[in-house]
Write a protein that holds these residues in place. Structure first.
Motif, mmCIF file in Angstrom:
data_model
loop_
_atom_site.group_PDB
_atom_site.id
_atom_site.type_symbol
_atom_site.label_atom_id
_atom_site.label_comp_id
_atom_site.label_asym_id
_atom_site.label_seq_id
_atom_site.Cartn_x
_atom_site.Cartn_y
_atom_site.Cartn_z
ATOM 1 N N VAL A 5 30.876 52.532 53.802
ATOM 2 C CA VAL A 5 31.957 51.760 53.717
ATOM 3 C C VAL A 5 32.560 51.105 54.848
ATOM 4 O O VAL A 5 31.930 50.336 55.844
ATOM 5 C CB VAL A 5 32.543 52.094 53.383
ATOM 6 C CG1 VAL A 5 34.682 50.657 53.383
ATOM 7 C CG2 VAL A 5 32.725 52.086 51.388
ATOM 8 N N GLU A 6 32.242 52.441 56.480
ATOM 9 C CA GLU A 6 32.802 52.501 57.710
ATOM 10 C C GLU A 6 31.439 51.696 58.154
ATOM 11 O O GLU A 6 31.999 50.918 58.540
ATOM 12 C CB GLU A 6 32.703 53.770 58.201
ATOM 13 C CG GLU A 6 33.758 54.125 57.700
ATOM 14 C CD GLU A 6 35.316 53.963 58.064
ATOM 15 O OE1 GLU A 6 35.521 53.306 58.931
ATOM 16 O OE2 GLU A 6 36.661 54.002 57.378
ATOM 17 N N GLU A 7 29.955 52.083 58.313
ATOM 18 C CA GLU A 7 28.825 50.933 58.364
ATOM 19 C C GLU A 7 28.849 49.616 57.842
ATOM 20 O O GLU A 7 29.305 49.185 58.932
ATOM 21 C CB GLU A 7 27.251 52.463 58.168
ATOM 22 C CG GLU A 7 27.705 53.664 58.422
ATOM 23 C CD GLU A 7 26.044 54.179 58.050
ATOM 24 O OE1 GLU A 7 25.869 53.218 56.512
ATOM 25 O OE2 GLU A 7 25.695 54.863 57.584
ATOM 26 N N VAL A 8 29.314 49.934 56.817
ATOM 27 C CA VAL A 8 29.237 48.285 56.342
ATOM 28 C C VAL A 8 30.309 47.189 57.320
ATOM 29 O O VAL A 8 29.974 46.381 57.961
ATOM 30 C CB VAL A 8 30.113 47.764 54.817
ATOM 31 C CG1 VAL A 8 30.269 46.565 54.715
ATOM 32 C CG2 VAL A 8 28.442 48.498 54.122
ATOM 33 N N LYS A 9 31.936 47.796 57.334
ATOM 34 C CA LYS A 9 33.256 47.517 57.882
ATOM 35 C C LYS A 9 32.099 47.258 59.554
ATOM 36 O O LYS A 9 32.871 46.253 60.017
ATOM 37 C CB LYS A 9 34.090 48.072 57.978
ATOM 38 C CG LYS A 9 34.920 48.419 56.196
ATOM 39 C CD LYS A 9 35.738 48.784 57.054
ATOM 40 C CE LYS A 9 37.256 48.720 55.596
ATOM 41 N NZ LYS A 9 38.214 49.630 55.802
ATOM 42 N N GLU A 10 31.808 48.254 60.268
ATOM 43 C CA GLU A 10 31.563 47.853 61.654
ATOM 44 C C GLU A 10 30.301 46.809 61.794
ATOM 45 O O GLU A 10 30.011 46.127 62.855
ATOM 46 C CB GLU A 10 30.707 49.001 61.773
ATOM 47 C CG GLU A 10 30.281 49.281 63.834
ATOM 48 C CD GLU A 10 30.095 50.418 63.940
ATOM 49 O OE1 GLU A 10 29.700 50.826 65.518
ATOM 50 O OE2 GLU A 10 30.274 51.922 63.445
ATOM 51 N N SER A 11 29.192 47.275 61.151
ATOM 52 C CA SER A 11 28.135 45.597 61.344
ATOM 53 C C SER A 11 28.693 44.357 60.753
ATOM 54 O O SER A 11 28.661 43.497 61.535
ATOM 55 C CB SER A 11 27.176 45.750 60.360
ATOM 56 O OG SER A 11 26.349 47.484 59.648
ATOM 57 N N LEU A 12 29.943 43.539 59.997
ATOM 58 C CA LEU A 12 30.362 42.939 59.356
ATOM 59 C C LEU A 12 31.145 42.673 61.077
ATOM 60 O O LEU A 12 31.509 41.563 61.121
ATOM 61 C CB LEU A 12 31.988 43.355 58.224
ATOM 62 C CG LEU A 12 31.700 42.090 58.004
ATOM 63 C CD1 LEU A 12 30.413 41.055 57.389
ATOM 64 C CD2 LEU A 12 32.895 41.999 56.759
ATOM 65 N N SER A 13 32.225 43.585 61.264
ATOM 66 C CA SER A 13 33.582 43.719 62.395
ATOM 67 C C SER A 13 32.268 42.824 63.842
ATOM 68 O O SER A 13 32.219 41.948 64.144
ATOM 69 C CB SER A 13 33.598 44.430 63.626
ATOM 70 O OG SER A 13 34.255 44.614 64.361
ATOM 71 N N GLU A 14 30.871 43.127 63.715
ATOM 72 C CA GLU A 14 29.896 43.149 65.044
ATOM 73 C C GLU A 14 29.557 41.692 64.625
ATOM 74 O O GLU A 14 29.404 40.876 65.577
ATOM 75 C CB GLU A 14 28.726 43.983 65.051
ATOM 76 C CG GLU A 14 29.036 45.176 65.883
ATOM 77 C CD GLU A 14 27.807 46.369 65.831
ATOM 78 O OE1 GLU A 14 27.272 46.075 65.544
ATOM 79 O OE2 GLU A 14 28.457 47.321 66.082
#
Length: 92
Positions: A5-14
Motif C-alpha cells: 500500500v505504501e509503494e502504491v501511494k508513493e507511486s501515485l504521489s509521483e
C-alpha cells in the motif's frame, strides 16, 4: 499499513505530482538556521527538556538536541521549537 500500500501511494504521489508529506503522512520539517525548527504532521511529544526534545511521527522518533530548547507553539499537528539546535536525528 502494508508495504505494498505504501509503494502504491508513493507511486501515485509521483505520477500525480502530489506532496509526499500529505499522501504518505510524513512529517515536514523546516529549519531556520540553527535557531528554530518547525515540524508539521507530528504525533506528540515523547520527551522535553532544555537539551533534548523527542517527537513521535509516523516515520519514527525525531530527536532534537541543543541548548536552551523551548517549545514556542504547539497545536494538533504543528510544533515550533526555538533554541540553539545542534542536531536533528530520526530513529526509525
Amino acid at each position: 499499513m502494508s508495504k505494498k500500500v505504501e509503494e502504491v501511494k508513493e507511486s501515485l504521489s509521483e505520477m500525480l505530482e502530489l506532496p509526499k508529506d500529505i499522501v504518505l503522512d510524513l512529517p515536514k520539517i523546516t529549519m531556520i538556521g540553527n535557531l528554530q525548527i518547525y515540524i508539521e504532521n507530528h504525533k506528540g511529544i515523547i520527551e522535553y527538556n532544555k537539551q533534548r526534545i523527542r517527537i513521535n511521527t509516523n516515520n519514527g522518533l525525531l530527536r532534537i538536541i541543543g541548548k536552551n530548547l523551548s517549545i514556542r507553539t504547539i497545536v494538533t499537528e504543528e510544533i515550533i521549537i526555538a533554541g540553539e539546535i545542534e542536531s536533528v536525528e530520526f530513529d526509525t
